[in-house]
Design an enzyme around this catalytic site. Structure first.
Site: not given
Ligand code: SAM
Ligand code: DTB
Ligand code: SF4
Length: 354
Positions: A62, A66, A69, A106, A137, A197, A269
């Site tokens: 990616c 972040c 991550c 998801c 999701c 979400c 969650r």
């Protein structure tokens, strides 16, 4: 639009200041827990938990930075870049999740934003997973308006896109996209009629005020998200946050309680980080108002508790599954399926094979 023409949910929703939320955080722990339980019981079935399973359909490589991550190409982690998973493998994983007792599937992709052909491929996956009777999701990064509508047409129920932290602290964690970029994507998801979400992470090095700032952002959305994942940082070797100090576990519990009080009808969650938690801490999180979790042995690239461990936890706590997540904000109770009501979640979970 004047206040009287707003739907019920929005008329009822107050505007939360960061200070008011901080005042909740600062309550004596027992008082905070009591208030959160009271709210929880007003809006939800107290012994029910919503079960979502996760699958990484496009792993690693990616371009975003972040700092938590493992999938960012900027950090040297053990995650390898992979291609988009073929449809048949996704369907196989969804069947396994369904057989294990999950209600929602998801699918996550390590993209900054998807390209047109990628949205089309994910739309195929959504149609196929929906056909299995599961809620769907996806989390694919930033979306353009037409893309959100395309996903909705394919049958998407939820889009996950987290704010992660407060606007003030955000720049210390991510520099390659702005807070406003995230809010814009959330707007498009909402406008397309997809359930939102959206949550964040604790343990990034933020202060309590900054945690309150995240909750204020979420709670002040009109309407607030239907699903709010609270992740506890999973510290992955090679990421800039790998050596962060652990957050006090009671601070995680307080965060859940404050989310429950400020967003009473949402599903909060208990998300990443459960592998490092014992049953007692998880029970406290449920008492504080968590009523959803990731169920299955993997998150995206990191581990999650074994199915047997979770089934034993459900049994010890007499938790049973929610099969429909009552997604409006009018304060309606989530419904349970007739055949599982009254049984604990461990009783409906079958072996993992499809
Ligand atoms: N690439 C997409 C995006 O960022 O929107 C979707 C996938 S991304 C992995 C989804 C969320 O997972 C992040 O927003 C973050 O809240 C959470 N997450 C990622 N790595 C994490 C970690 N190490 N610990 C806890 N949560 C994490
Ligand atoms: C969310 O809030 N947490 C999930 C899901 N949404 C996509 C992701 C957690 C990822 C944890 C690190 C990993 O497994 O790569
Ligand atoms: Fe990419 Fe999402 Fe990871 Fe950020 S959180 S690096 S956008 S996969």
């Amino acid at each position: 639009m004047d206040a009287l023409s707003l739907p019920n949910s929005q008329q009822a929703a107050p505007n939360w200041t960061v200070q008011t939320i901080l005042d909740l955080y600062n309550m004596p722990f027992m008082d905070l827990m009591f208030r959160a339980q009271q709210t929880h019981r007003e809006y939800h079935e107290p012994n029910a938990v919503q079960l979502s399973s996760l699958l990484s359909i496009k792993t690693g490589g990616c371009p975003e930075d972040c700092s938590y991550c493992p999938q960012s190409s900027r950090y040297d982690t053990s995650v390898e870049r992979e291609k988009l998973m073929p449809l048949d493998e996704v369907v196989q994983a969804a069947k396994q999740a369904r057989a294990a007792g999950a209600q929602r599937f998801c699918m996550g992709a390590a993209w900054r934003n998807p390209k047109a052909h990628q949205v089309e491929a994910v739309a195929e996956m959504i149609r196929a997973v929906k056909a299995l009777g599961l809620e769907t999701c996806v989390t694919l990064g930033m979306l353009r308006e037409g893309q959100a509508r395309q996903l909705k047409q394919a049958g998407l129920d939820y889009y996950n896109h987290n704010l992660d932290t407060s606007p003030e602290f955000y720049g210390q964690i991510i520099t390659t996209r702005t807070y406003q970029d995230r809010l814009d994507t959330l707007e498009r998801v909402r406008a397309a009629g997809i359930h939102v979400c959206c949550g964040g992470i604790v343990g990034l090095g933020e202060s309590r005020r900054e945690r309150a700032g995240l909750i204020a952002q979420l709670a002040n959305m009109k309407p607030y998200p239907e699903s709010v994942p609270i992740n506890n940082l999973v510290k992955v070797q090679g990421t800039p946050l790998a050596d962060n100090e652990d957050i006090d576990p009671f601070e995680l519990v307080r965060t859940i309680a404050v989310a429950r009080i400020t967003m009473p009808a949402t599903f909060v969650r208990l998300s990443a980080g459960r592998e490092a938690m014992d049953d007692s801490l998880q029970a406290l999180c449920f008492m504080a108002g968590a009523n959803s979790m990731f169920y299955g042995e993997k998150l995206l690239t990191t581990g999650n508790p074994q199915l047997q461990a979770d089934q034993a936890l459900f049994h010890r706590l007499d938790l049973k599954p929610v099969t429909q997540s009552g997604t409006d904000h009018a304060g309606t109770q989530p419904s349970e399926s007739g055949d599982t009501a009254g049984k604990c979640a461990c009783a409906v979970a079958a072996p993992t094979s499809a």
